[in-house]
Write an enzyme that holds these catalytic residues in place. Structure first.
Site, PDB file in Angstrom:
ATOM      1  N   GLU A  93       0.731  -1.033  -0.123  1.00  0.00           N
ATOM      2  CA  GLU A  93      -0.057  -0.010   0.029  1.00  0.00           C
ATOM      3  C   GLU A  93       0.917   1.196  -0.099  1.00  0.00           C
ATOM      4  OE1 GLU A  93      -3.207   0.437  -0.153  1.00  0.00           O
ATOM      5  OE2 GLU A  93      -3.593  -1.474  -0.509  1.00  0.00           O
TER       6      GLU A  93
ATOM      7  N   CYS B 177     -11.607   1.967 -15.298  1.00  0.00           N
ATOM      8  CA  CYS B 177     -12.047   3.187 -14.967  1.00  0.00           C
ATOM      9  C   CYS B 177     -10.994   4.101 -14.946  1.00  0.00           C
ATOM     10  CB  CYS B 177     -13.034   3.282 -13.881  1.00  0.00           C
ATOM     11  SG  CYS B 177     -13.861   4.791 -13.822  1.00  0.00           S
TER      12      CYS B 177
ATOM     13  N   CYS C 163     -15.226   1.864 -20.647  1.00  0.00           N
ATOM     14  CA  CYS C 163     -16.588   1.815 -20.315  1.00  0.00           C
ATOM     15  C   CYS C 163     -17.502   0.647 -20.697  1.00  0.00           C
ATOM     16  CB  CYS C 163     -17.586   3.123 -20.702  1.00  0.00           C
ATOM     17  SG  CYS C 163     -16.897   4.482 -19.852  1.00  0.00           S
TER      18      CYS C 163
ATOM     19  N   CYS D  91     -16.775  -2.245 -18.358  1.00  0.00           N
ATOM     20  CA  CYS D  91     -17.024  -1.833 -16.952  1.00  0.00           C
ATOM     21  C   CYS D  91     -18.546  -2.452 -16.578  1.00  0.00           C
ATOM     22  CB  CYS D  91     -17.275  -0.090 -16.832  1.00  0.00           C
ATOM     23  SG  CYS D  91     -17.506   0.076 -14.929  1.00  0.00           S
TER      24      CYS D  91
ATOM     25  N   CYS E 299     -23.989   4.046 -13.957  1.00  0.00           N
ATOM     26  CA  CYS E 299     -22.834   4.919 -13.880  1.00  0.00           C
ATOM     27  C   CYS E 299     -23.424   6.318 -14.516  1.00  0.00           C
ATOM     28  CB  CYS E 299     -21.320   4.699 -14.461  1.00  0.00           C
ATOM     29  SG  CYS E 299     -20.281   5.946 -14.432  1.00  0.00           S
TER      30      CYS E 299
END
Length: 353
Positions: free
Chosen positions: A35, A190, A197, A200, A206
């Site tokens: 992370e 994204c 798209c 997605c 969306c």
């Protein structure tokens, strides 16, 4: 579980990333390290650094007891070096306060250096399966577009809305998978420019897709001009091929890293060089530009070949003579390392004391 979470997890099972090195095993130390490395850095760049770091410092205890030069050397090239220093400091705090382990309590975890709300949530969700939302850059982009939230995500009110949405969608089941899934969606589908798209799972709900706003959302940060600064970097090389390095101070860019002495003009460069070595001539190398997040730095390297061996010039805590072969063990800024590794070999005449 919300419709959003269900659709995302179904997509993740088919298309998500399941073989990242920090997922096997997905323990707290590995998740934390990944992370921190992934902040403002792509997965493909991070993977070799992650593997090299773990090979040298496989446990939190190893990181805590390592010296700073070792940590910075392993980080060299990833940039944003404050992340490495915070990582090192947080490991030492874990040894002092938490029996050498990352705490499972959110407040204790978020209190460690370099661990904010999103990073703490990511560690707790992925390593322990606890229900905590995350809001990194990828997640902000997904939620901003999905909910049609205008305004720069760094603004307080916009970020507050995004945290509410992030919490709303985070499920109590499969929290670790969901956390990876929403990061994967932002990183692979994204994306910032030309999002995919058609691939997605969220496109039917969306708002940005429905209203043709994907190019406008997230709202960009108000732009401002980036200044350009100049510096001369002094490469002092002795008759044995060793170079003089100087540790940078605690403030400013590259803080705490080994770099090269600098000067603001040629006269000062000569004076600085003559403080450390006996020199007769200098060679101007090809200048180059290095871009930081808040300014550009135009660097003019000047190569001084000394007429004396390094042992005639005293080292101190912030100055050292270093051979090319010893550079990998030190934390150096990536452009400085590249510059030194590409130096022309000294001529036989220059090698003569």
């Amino acid at each position: 579980m919300t419709t959003f979470a269900n659709a995302l997890l179904a997509w993740f099972d088919r298309h998500g990333r399941h073989d990242l090195p920090w997922q096997h095993p997905r323990d707290a130390y590995r998740v934390w390290l990944s992370e921190i490395m992934l902040q403002q850095t792509q997965v493909s760049t991070v993977i070799p650094y992650f593997q090299r770091f773990l090979a040298k410092l496989p446990t939190l205890g190893d990181l805590a007891t390592a010296d700073e030069d070792t940590v910075l050397a392993l980080w060299s090239g990833l940039g944003y070096y404050r992340r490495a220093r915070f990582l090192h400091r947080a490991a030492q705090r874990c040894v002092e306060l938490h029996n050498g382990e990352l705490p499972r309590e959110f407040d204790a975890l978020a209190a460690l250096p370099g661990i904010g709300r999103s990073t703490a949530g990511a560690i707790l969700a992925q390593a322990y399966g606890l229900r905590f939302p995350i809001l990194d850059g990828n997640v902000k982009r997904v939620l901003t577009r999905y909910h049609g939230i205008a305004g720069h995500p760094g603004e307080r009110e916009v970020e507050k809305q995004l945290w509410l949405r992030a919490d709303e969608h985070t499920p109590a089941e499969r929290t670790a998978d969901y956390t990876q899934a929403i990061m994967d969606l932002g990183a692979t589908v994204c994306v910032r420019a030309r999002p995919l798209c058609d691939a997605c799972p969220m496109r039917n709900e969306c708002i940005a897709f429905r209203e043709n706003l994907t190019a406008q959302l997230p709202t960009p940060k108000p732009g401002k001009s980036i200044p350009t600064r100049s510096t001369i970097m002094l490469i002092l090389r002795d008759t044995e091929g060793r170079m003089l390095l100087q540790r940078r101070g605690a403030q400013g860019v590259w803080s705490g890293l080994w770099s090269l002495p600098e000067a603001d003009d040629t006269d000062n460069a000569w004076r600085e060089a003559q403080r450390h070595a006996r020199i007769d001539d200098a060679q101007s190398l090809t200048p180059f530009l290095h871009v930081f997040s808040h300014y550009r730095l135009k660097i003019q390297p000047l190569l001084f070949d000394s007429a004396a061996p390094a042992h005639a010039i005293a080292d101190n805590a912030d100055l050292r003579w270093c051979a090319i072969a010893d550079l990998p063990a030190l934390g150096l800024p990536a452009p400085v390392r590249t510059l030194l590794m590409a130096l022309p070999e000294p001529t036989e005449e220059e090698k003569q004391p």
